[in-house]
Design an enzyme around this catalytic site. Structure first.
Site, PDB file in Angstrom:
ATOM      1  N   MET A 135       0.827  -1.198   0.000  1.00  0.00           N
ATOM      2  CA  MET A 135       0.000   0.000   0.000  1.00  0.00           C
ATOM      3  C   MET A 135       0.866   1.254   0.000  1.00  0.00           C
ATOM      4  O   MET A 135       1.616   1.512   0.938  1.00  0.00           O
ATOM      5  CB  MET A 135      -0.931  -0.015   1.204  1.00  0.00           C
ATOM      6  CG  MET A 135      -1.899  -1.185   1.221  1.00  0.00           C
ATOM      7  SD  MET A 135      -2.898  -1.226   2.733  1.00  0.00           S
ATOM      8  CE  MET A 135      -3.856   0.284   2.543  1.00  0.00           C
ATOM      9  N   GLU A 136       0.742   2.026  -1.068  1.00  0.00           N
ATOM     10  CA  GLU A 136       1.534   3.240  -1.236  1.00  0.00           C
ATOM     11  C   GLU A 136       1.257   4.233  -0.105  1.00  0.00           C
ATOM     12  O   GLU A 136       0.111   4.525   0.231  1.00  0.00           O
ATOM     13  CB  GLU A 136       1.206   3.886  -2.581  1.00  0.00           C
ATOM     14  CG  GLU A 136       1.847   5.231  -2.836  1.00  0.00           C
ATOM     15  CD  GLU A 136       3.357   5.146  -3.002  1.00  0.00           C
ATOM     16  OE1 GLU A 136       4.003   6.208  -3.055  1.00  0.00           O
ATOM     17  OE2 GLU A 136       3.890   4.025  -3.079  1.00  0.00           O
ATOM     18  N   GLN A 194       8.681  -4.181  -5.264  1.00  0.00           N
ATOM     19  CA  GLN A 194       7.704  -4.002  -6.343  1.00  0.00           C
ATOM     20  C   GLN A 194       8.131  -2.830  -7.223  1.00  0.00           C
ATOM     21  O   GLN A 194       8.468  -1.757  -6.724  1.00  0.00           O
ATOM     22  CB  GLN A 194       6.303  -3.739  -5.795  1.00  0.00           C
ATOM     23  CG  GLN A 194       5.258  -3.668  -6.913  1.00  0.00           C
ATOM     24  CD  GLN A 194       3.857  -3.362  -6.413  1.00  0.00           C
ATOM     25  OE1 GLN A 194       3.550  -2.213  -6.100  1.00  0.00           O
ATOM     26  NE2 GLN A 194       3.024  -4.379  -6.325  1.00  0.00           N
ATOM     27  N   CYS A 212      -2.060  -0.226  -9.823  1.00  0.00           N
ATOM     28  CA  CYS A 212      -2.228   1.058  -9.140  1.00  0.00           C
ATOM     29  C   CYS A 212      -3.251   1.935  -9.873  1.00  0.00           C
ATOM     30  O   CYS A 212      -3.105   2.191 -11.073  1.00  0.00           O
ATOM     31  CB  CYS A 212      -0.898   1.790  -9.037  1.00  0.00           C
ATOM     32  SG  CYS A 212      -1.033   3.396  -8.213  1.00  0.00           S
ATOM     33  N   LYS A 240       1.019  -8.088 -10.032  1.00  0.00           N
ATOM     34  CA  LYS A 240      -0.234  -7.695  -9.380  1.00  0.00           C
ATOM     35  C   LYS A 240      -1.064  -6.880 -10.365  1.00  0.00           C
ATOM     36  O   LYS A 240      -0.562  -5.919 -10.965  1.00  0.00           O
ATOM     37  CB  LYS A 240       0.033  -6.881  -8.122  1.00  0.00           C
ATOM     38  CG  LYS A 240      -1.209  -6.613  -7.277  1.00  0.00           C
ATOM     39  CD  LYS A 240      -0.827  -5.999  -5.925  1.00  0.00           C
ATOM     40  CE  LYS A 240      -2.039  -5.930  -5.008  1.00  0.00           C
ATOM     41  NZ  LYS A 240      -3.031  -4.927  -5.440  1.00  0.00           N
ATOM     42  N   GLY A 253      -8.592  -8.168  -1.823  1.00  0.00           N
ATOM     43  CA  GLY A 253      -9.725  -7.251  -1.785  1.00  0.00           C
ATOM     44  C   GLY A 253     -10.814  -7.657  -0.814  1.00  0.00           C
ATOM     45  O   GLY A 253     -11.336  -8.777  -0.895  1.00  0.00           O
ATOM     46  N   ASP A 254     -11.130  -6.765   0.143  1.00  0.00           N
ATOM     47  CA  ASP A 254     -12.269  -6.907   1.051  1.00  0.00           C
ATOM     48  C   ASP A 254     -12.217  -8.134   1.954  1.00  0.00           C
ATOM     49  O   ASP A 254     -13.260  -8.708   2.282  1.00  0.00           O
ATOM     50  CB  ASP A 254     -13.583  -6.908   0.261  1.00  0.00           C
ATOM     51  CG  ASP A 254     -13.957  -5.532  -0.244  1.00  0.00           C
ATOM     52  OD1 ASP A 254     -13.213  -4.575   0.041  1.00  0.00           O
ATOM     53  OD2 ASP A 254     -14.984  -5.405  -0.940  1.00  0.00           O
ATOM     54  N   GLY A 291      -4.459  -6.055   2.936  1.00  0.00           N
ATOM     55  CA  GLY A 291      -4.006  -4.677   2.976  1.00  0.00           C
ATOM     56  C   GLY A 291      -4.668  -3.949   4.122  1.00  0.00           C
ATOM     57  O   GLY A 291      -4.229  -4.009   5.273  1.00  0.00           O
TER      58      GLY A 291
END
Length: 314
Positions: A8-9, A68, A98, A139, A200-201, A223
């Site tokens: 996560m940026e 990455q 992204c 990714k 995700g989620d 994340g």
């Protein structure tokens, strides 16, 4: 079951990787993306994004860290991938997911999902450049505005030599709006021979079980779920083995906040702790009512010492 920590940026730097791998039972971490635009980057850039390179490419608890890379130029990405491996990265990951506008405007990240041929060229060029023994992961998202190219993109990435593929279950246009489409991840996975990691989620054990059922993926990437519940990875591992699991308590979290403070005092400039602790509490408050009060108590404070004092009074 393989459990990966998302890149996560602006969030998952080495400090947060250290914190979360202490409790998460993660098998792999990815760094925040390193933007490759016009040159082979100097070694100091890789060390800045991944200080773990100084210790064999692993976090203090021994979790492997993979660098990455993000960009659109195959040869430049390949050159930098070689350097990452030479410096000790546990493989290389390529970011085609992204959704940030500034990244996509410069033809990086999810915008490349509109060009299957470009994806294939990049992956094959990087694969040819790095040692055969080095893991090359990719990714992606489901697509740009639609999922029309999802299977084509995934197959191209596989055929170009990727060893594994992480799929975030949304298109770029969907951003982070729920729900993540685990079923579509499963449809893509059914066409592939390489491992697929669902992303995700996944906020709790029940979500993991549902994701596993709908996607067919045993392996997942966490994340925001790990930020909200730092021992979520541990819970998933235990649940997958039929063992009892429970949420991390607020007293345990306060101990982690203290560890966070000590880490940042040793390795970061003034102001880092204040900004990052508010960022983290902003996520923790979604799973712990005590964190909501802590966030409200410190959100206007600027002094590191004052923030830690107020937190410890709660």
């Amino acid at each position: 079951m393989q459990l990966h920590l998302a890149p996560m940026e602006g969030v998952m730097d080495d400090v947060m990787r250290d914190l979360l791998t202490r409790h998460g039972d993660f098998d792999l971490c990815l760094t925040e993306f390193i933007r490759i635009s016009d040159r082979l980057l100097p070694r100091r850039v890789f060390y800045r994004y991944c200080p773990e390179l100084h210790w064999g490419g692993k976090t203090p608890n021994g979790t492997p860290v993979r660098i990455q890379l993000l960009g659109q130029h195959p040869e430049l990405l390949a050159e930098n991938a070689v350097r990452a491996i030479e410096l000790g990265s546990q493989g290389v990951d390529l970011n085609f997911g992204c959704p940030a506008k500034t990244v996509n405007k410069s033809q990086g990240g999810a915008v490349l999902l509109q060009s299957t041929k470009q994806l294939e060229t990049i992956v094959s060029t990087v694969r040819a450049a790095i040692p055969a023994s080095s893991h090359l992961s990719v990714k992606i998202r489901l697509g740009w505005e639609s999922c029309d190219l999802a299977e084509d993109n995934a197959l191209a990435i596989q055929n170009a030599g990727a060893d594994s593929l992480t799929i975030h279950g949304r298109t770029k246009a969907q951003g982070y709006q729920p729900p993540a489409d685990w079923r579509r991840i499963g449809k893509i996975r059914s066409h592939l021979k390489i491992p697929v990691i669902a992303n995700g989620d996944i906020w709790n054990v029940e979500d993991y079980r549902a994701c596993r059922t709908e996607s067919g993926c045993d392996d997942v990437m966490l994340g925001r779920g790990a930020l909200r519940m730092p021992n979520l990875g541990q819970q998933l591992k235990r649940a997958s083995e039929g063992q009892p699991h429970q949420n991390i308590s607020w007293p345990e979290l306060k101990s982690e906040l203290g560890y966070f403070y000590r880490l940042t005092m040793r390795s970061r400039n003034k102001g880092y702790f204040a900004n990052r602790i508010k960022q983290w509490l902003g996520q923790l408050r979604l799973s712990h009512i005590e964190a909501e009060q802590a966030f409200q108590n410190v959100r206007t404070l600027k002094s590191d010492q004052e923030i830690i004092r107020v937190l410890w009074q709660q």
